[in-house]
Design a protein around this motif. Structure first.
Motif, PDB file in Angstrom:
ATOM      1  N   GLN A 163      21.212   2.903  41.743  1.00  0.00           N
ATOM      2  CA  GLN A 163      22.413   2.840  42.575  1.00  0.00           C
ATOM      3  C   GLN A 163      22.117   3.466  43.936  1.00  0.00           C
ATOM      4  OE1 GLN A 163      26.157   2.391  42.061  1.00  0.00           O
ATOM      5  NE2 GLN A 163      25.285   0.751  40.826  1.00  0.00           N
TER       6      GLN A 163
ATOM      7  N   LYS B 284      25.826   0.426  45.287  1.00  0.00           N
ATOM      8  CA  LYS B 284      25.306  -0.907  44.974  1.00  0.00           C
ATOM      9  C   LYS B 284      23.988  -0.784  44.221  1.00  0.00           C
ATOM     10  CE  LYS B 284      27.340  -3.066  49.027  1.00  0.00           C
ATOM     11  NZ  LYS B 284      27.109  -3.788  50.267  1.00  0.00           N
ATOM     12  N   ASP B 285      23.765  -1.730  43.313  1.00  0.00           N
ATOM     13  CA  ASP B 285      22.484  -1.788  42.619  1.00  0.00           C
ATOM     14  C   ASP B 285      21.416  -2.301  43.569  1.00  0.00           C
ATOM     15  OD1 ASP B 285      23.542  -0.920  40.229  1.00  0.00           O
ATOM     16  OD2 ASP B 285      23.702  -2.915  39.351  1.00  0.00           O
TER      17      ASP B 285
END
Length: 133
Positions: A117, A121-122
């Motif tokens: 992360q 967001k990944d």
């Protein structure tokens, strides 16, 4: 004319990370750029997956902050070790104190990738560089 149907729907999606795993990649671009602090430099490495999988052609990016006197001894060792692992995995021999970053471009290797992360967001993170078997 260029058909832009669907462009609005795709806006803001950005890059979707690949699942964690080991991938065969080609190095498509390498360059040395200044870090945001204006003191240190980083080696930016762009990879393209080249393993015939469903992710074939997908880009993955990595950055290595290069050793600098403002960094701790441990941070400098980690940085130097990562560059050394990249050299070993790509078969690049280092002689002397200088290394042309373009030496890596076009080389094939395997990379170990995780998903982490960042700012909610990944994104992919390259954990290690591995030579071809």
């Amino acid at each position: 004319m260029i058909n832009i149907t669907g462009l609005q729907a795709a806006k803001g999606e950005g890059f979707k990370p690949v699942p964690a795993g080991t991938y065969v990649v080609n190095i498509s671009k390498t360059e040395v750029k200044p870090c945001k602090d204006g003191q240190k430099q980083m080696l930016k490495v762009n990879f393209r997956i080249n393993d015939g999988s469903e992710f074939n052609g997908k880009p993955i990016f990595d950055q290595i902050v290069l050793p600098h006197h403002s960094m701790s001894e441990t941070a400098n060792e980690m940085s130097a070790n990562k560059v050394k692992r990249l050299c070993l995995a790509t078969g690049v021999e280092v002689t002397g104190d200088d290394l042309d970053p373009n030496t890596f471009t076009g080389r094939t290797l395997r990379i170990e990738v995780t998903v982490r992360q960042y700012e909610g967001k990944d994104q992919n993170e390259v954990r290690d560089y591995l030579p071809m078997e």
